[in-house]
Design an enzyme around this catalytic site. Sequence first.
Site: not given
Ligand code: NAD
Length: 276
Positions: A108, A241, A50, A75, A45
């Site tokens: 988006h 994960n 980005y 997006k 994704d």
């Molecule tokens: P997420 O909930 O996936 O959290 C990521 C963070 O959690 C990492 O940076 C790290 O700090 C922590 N983490 C990850 N794995 C872990 C583990 N196993 N143990 C402990 N900590 C851990 O948050 P995100 O990145 O905001 O969301 C995931 C994806 O969703 C993004 O990368 C992106 O592709 C998408 N996204 C989309 C939008 C949108 O507006 N459509 C907005 C934000 C994110």
Amino acid sequence: MTVPKVDLIDGAAMPQLGFGVFQVGDDEAERAVATALEHGYRSIDTASAYRNEEGVGRALRASGLPRDELFVTTKLWNSEQGHDNALRACEASLSRLGLDRIDLYLIHWPMPGRGLYLETWRALEKLKSDGRVRSIGVSNFTVDTLRHLLEETDVVPVVNQIELHPYFQQDGLRAFHRDHGIHTEAWAPLGQGHGLLDDPALARIAEAHGRTPAQVVLRWHLDIGNIVIPKSVTPSRIAENIDVFGFQLTPDDLRTIGEMDKGIRVGPDPAVFESD
Ligand code: NAD
């Protein structure tokens, strides 16, 4: 690790768990996606906002995996809304990714105040009928903006990608999706790591299963039918994960997590968010 797929309303299939690359620079995204593909992720994704579509594309090509085993989402950014802008934005994303087709293309943010999402969606419908994208969907749409889209346009979005995690469960929007055959895709599935993963109730459930809080949260998403796209650039966490298919939560665990909603967002409110 083979990730199960969900059947989308347009007949395509999408891995239920994928890999997100928000806030990851281009070279770092290339490395992280390469690691994710080695661990069995097949859905990636990204987004034009980005600024890492080129790195993602390099990692996809270097993997040597057949194109039809990969599922690539990108997006269209807010400044790319509008009919002709959207057509150009898609070509630009295709070129940065080095692909001739995107598997899933999303608007988006709806930005209801700008009033452009319907004409943008009609451009996505054209991109789908022209074969430039396989499936089209939306992100951050509310019940109001989704209802308007469904009333005024022809193609039902296959997903709505929204902020969703145990502290922000979005039950109303999930029910609306279910009623219309739209899959719920959770962004920030781990609450971006802040606070949520230190929750004592999650720690207790994780300990009982010999798993981590992150794995418990991802298992919960899968059990309630969400598509998830957790992000990490740390190889051990990337592996952790996706390792969520060898255990099961109990009905009690699911009830406990279901009661954790605090109504707390980590991101902006899509009813009012506008940005170029
Ligand atoms: P997420 O909930 O996936 O959290 C990521 C963070 O959690 C990492 O940076 C790290 O700090 C922590 N983490 C990850 N794995 C872990 C583990 N196993 N143990 C402990 N900590 C851990 O948050 P995100 O990145 O905001 O969301 C995931 C994806 O969703 C993004 O990368 C992106 O592709 C998408 N996204 C989309 C939008 C949108 O507006 N459509 C907005 C934000 C994110």
